[in-house]
Design a protein around this motif. Structure first.
Motif, short mmCIF file in Angstrom:
data_model
loop_
_atom_site.label_atom_id
_atom_site.label_comp_id
_atom_site.label_asym_id
_atom_site.label_seq_id
_atom_site.Cartn_x
_atom_site.Cartn_y
_atom_site.Cartn_z
N TYR A 133 -9.65 80.41 63.25
CA TYR A 133 -9.21 79.01 63.24
C TYR A 133 -7.72 78.94 62.90
O TYR A 133 -7.19 79.76 62.16
N PHE A 134 -7.07 77.93 63.46
CA PHE A 134 -5.73 77.53 63.04
C PHE A 134 -5.75 76.01 62.85
O PHE A 134 -6.56 75.32 63.47
N LYS A 135 -4.86 75.51 62.03
CA LYS A 135 -4.70 74.07 61.88
C LYS A 135 -3.27 73.71 62.25
O LYS A 135 -2.35 74.52 62.13
N SER A 136 -3.07 72.48 62.71
CA SER A 136 -1.72 72.02 63.00
C SER A 136 -0.99 71.75 61.68
O SER A 136 -1.61 71.53 60.63
N LYS A 137 0.33 71.74 61.74
CA LYS A 137 1.13 71.56 60.53
C LYS A 137 0.84 70.23 59.85
O LYS A 137 0.85 70.13 58.62
N ASP A 138 0.55 69.20 60.67
CA ASP A 138 0.29 67.87 60.09
C ASP A 138 -1.18 67.64 59.76
O ASP A 138 -1.57 66.54 59.39
N ASN A 139 -2.00 68.68 59.91
CA ASN A 139 -3.44 68.60 59.60
C ASN A 139 -4.17 67.58 60.45
O ASN A 139 -5.22 67.05 60.05
N GLN A 140 -3.66 67.34 61.66
CA GLN A 140 -4.32 66.40 62.57
C GLN A 140 -5.13 67.11 63.65
O GLN A 140 -5.81 66.46 64.44
N ALA A 141 -5.06 68.44 63.69
CA ALA A 141 -5.77 69.18 64.73
C ALA A 141 -6.26 70.52 64.19
O ALA A 141 -5.58 71.17 63.39
N TRP A 154 -11.50 73.54 55.05
CA TRP A 154 -10.24 72.86 55.36
C TRP A 154 -9.91 71.95 54.18
O TRP A 154 -10.26 70.77 54.15
N THR A 155 -9.24 72.50 53.21
CA THR A 155 -9.08 71.82 51.92
C THR A 155 -8.27 70.54 52.03
O THR A 155 -8.56 69.55 51.35
N GLU A 156 -7.24 70.53 52.90
CA GLU A 156 -6.38 69.34 53.00
C GLU A 156 -7.15 68.12 53.49
O GLU A 156 -6.81 66.99 53.16
N ARG A 157 -8.19 68.34 54.28
CA ARG A 157 -8.96 67.22 54.81
C ARG A 157 -10.32 67.08 54.13
O ARG A 157 -11.09 66.19 54.47
N LYS A 158 -10.59 67.97 53.18
CA LYS A 158 -11.88 67.97 52.50
C LYS A 158 -13.03 68.04 53.51
O LYS A 158 -14.02 67.31 53.43
N VAL A 159 -12.85 68.94 54.47
CA VAL A 159 -13.82 69.15 55.55
C VAL A 159 -14.19 70.63 55.59
O VAL A 159 -13.34 71.50 55.41
N THR A 160 -15.46 70.88 55.82
CA THR A 160 -15.94 72.24 56.04
C THR A 160 -16.49 72.34 57.46
O THR A 160 -17.18 71.43 57.92
N VAL A 161 -16.16 73.43 58.14
CA VAL A 161 -16.68 73.68 59.48
C VAL A 161 -17.45 75.00 59.44
O VAL A 161 -16.91 76.03 59.06
N GLU A 162 -18.71 74.93 59.83
CA GLU A 162 -19.56 76.12 59.85
C GLU A 162 -19.87 76.50 61.29
O GLU A 162 -20.43 75.69 62.04
N SER A 174 -22.15 77.08 67.95
CA SER A 174 -22.22 75.71 67.46
C SER A 174 -21.33 75.57 66.23
O SER A 174 -21.19 76.50 65.44
N LEU A 175 -20.72 74.39 66.10
CA LEU A 175 -19.84 74.07 64.99
C LEU A 175 -20.39 72.85 64.28
O LEU A 175 -20.53 71.77 64.89
N THR A 176 -20.73 72.99 63.01
CA THR A 176 -21.24 71.88 62.21
C THR A 176 -20.14 71.41 61.27
O THR A 176 -19.57 72.20 60.51
N ILE A 177 -19.83 70.12 61.36
CA ILE A 177 -18.76 69.54 60.55
C ILE A 177 -19.36 68.85 59.33
O ILE A 177 -20.24 67.99 59.46
N LYS A 178 -18.88 69.24 58.18
CA LYS A 178 -19.34 68.64 56.93
C LYS A 178 -18.15 67.92 56.30
O LYS A 178 -17.18 68.54 55.87
N GLY A 179 -18.23 66.60 56.30
CA GLY A 179 -17.12 65.77 55.86
C GLY A 179 -16.85 64.71 56.91
O GLY A 179 -17.51 64.64 57.95
#
Length: 317
Positions: A133-141, A154-162, A174-179
């Motif tokens: 995984y990578f995240k965009s600098k602004d945490n929007q992607a 993903w600590t900045e967004r308080k989201v977990t992706v499994e 499959s990707l499960t989004i928690k948050g």
């Protein structure tokens, strides 16, 4: 990077190769001449070179999020890095031979050596989670680059992706989004995924246009428990040597298949494949990634420990 991938890369993702088999760390004198100058009697590419190409590829992705970078990363990870470790010990390869009937030479089983490939082999085993995984600098992607079972915090967004998958023994993940939150999920559509790339969200098929060798953007206000299902049917395809098109490797999706050889040989193994659809000439078990052509067994190169041929003399009929 372009010079390495286009002019000096073998099918396993390894680069270089020299006339002198004792010094396969050097590049051939002329680019695009792997058949003429690269297939020396000994090793053709050094495992450390692939290790460094992966570092370069990941660094380039920080500046330019091109799918071709992660296509290369996937190729080299599965077909060289995973293939460079012995079956029952930590021993690893230095040079990897690719001529007909070759066999990998694993060294340093007790981890007492100090060559560069010994050190990078140890490090590679700790980096299998890198660049999924990578995240965009602004945490929007979020970029989903590799299809590997994993959990992202993903600590900045308080989201977990499994991510849950048995890839590459299955062609889906499959990707499960928690948050909760609105952001883009950019999933890599591999260059080899020419039979389609299909997306479901919470069980519903999405009408999205996916182009092989690109990223598919999925924009949504995500809710806790949302599930993204991705399916990318594998197919057989050939990867020929740049300066000798009949000498080619056989892939199933991203996985290089090696002919299992009973003994050493000097000539290229000849096989005939149906010109309109090479899969007609191949039988086997996709879940085990084991196939036969004319009663010859083909297995993933990373599960090959005896003699093998990863390049074949192919005739299309």
């Amino acid at each position: 990077w372009y010079k390495m991938v286009n002019d000096y890369m073998y099918s396993i993702g390894g680069v270089a190769g020299a006339r002198n088999p004792a010094n396969a760390e050097c590049f051939t004198a002329q680019p695009g001449t792997l058949y003429e100058n690269g297939f020396a009697d000994g090793g053709q590419n050094e495992t450390c070179a692939t290790y460094n190409m992966l570092k370069l590829t990941g660094s380039l992705f920080l500046f330019d999020q091109r799918a071709e970078l992660m296509d290369y990363y996937e190729r080299s990870l599965y077909n060289h890095i995973l293939a460079s470790v012995a079956e029952n010990t930590p021993a690893n390869t230095y040079h990897v031979p690719l001529r007909p009937g070759s066999i990998k030479q694993f060294g340093n089983p007790n981890m007492t050596g100090f060559t560069c490939c010994n050190g990078t082999a140890i490090e590679s085993s700790t980096k299998l989670q890198n660049f999924i995984y990578f995240k965009s600098k602004d945490n929007q992607a979020l970029y989903v680059n590799l299809f590997i079972p994993s959990t992202l915090d993903w600590t900045e967004r308080k989201v977990t992706v499994e991510q849950t998958t048995n890839f590459p023994n299955e062609d889906q993940t499959s990707l499960t989004i928690k948050g909760n939150g609105k952001f883009d999920v950019n999933v890599r559509v591999p260059g080899w995924a020419t039979k389609g790339f299909f997306v479901k969200i919470n069980g519903k098929t999405q009408n999205l246009q996916a182009k092989p060798g690109s990223y598919l953007k999925i924009s949504r206000a995500w809710k806790d428990g949302d599930v993204i299902e991705l399916k990318m049917p594998f197919q057989f395809h050939l990867d020929p040597v740049m300066d000798q098109q009949n000498i080619t490797s056989l892939f199933y999706g991203p996985i290089l298949l090696a002919a299992q050889e009973p003994e050493a040989r000097k000539d290229w193994r000849k096989i005939s494949l149906a010109a309109d659809d090479i899969s007609k000439s191949i039988k086997g078990d996709p879940q085990r990634l084991e196939f036969t052509i004319d009663d010859v067994l083909f297995k993933p190169f990373y599960e090959t420990y005896g003699r093998y041929s990863v390049y074949l003399d192919v005739v299309l009929k």
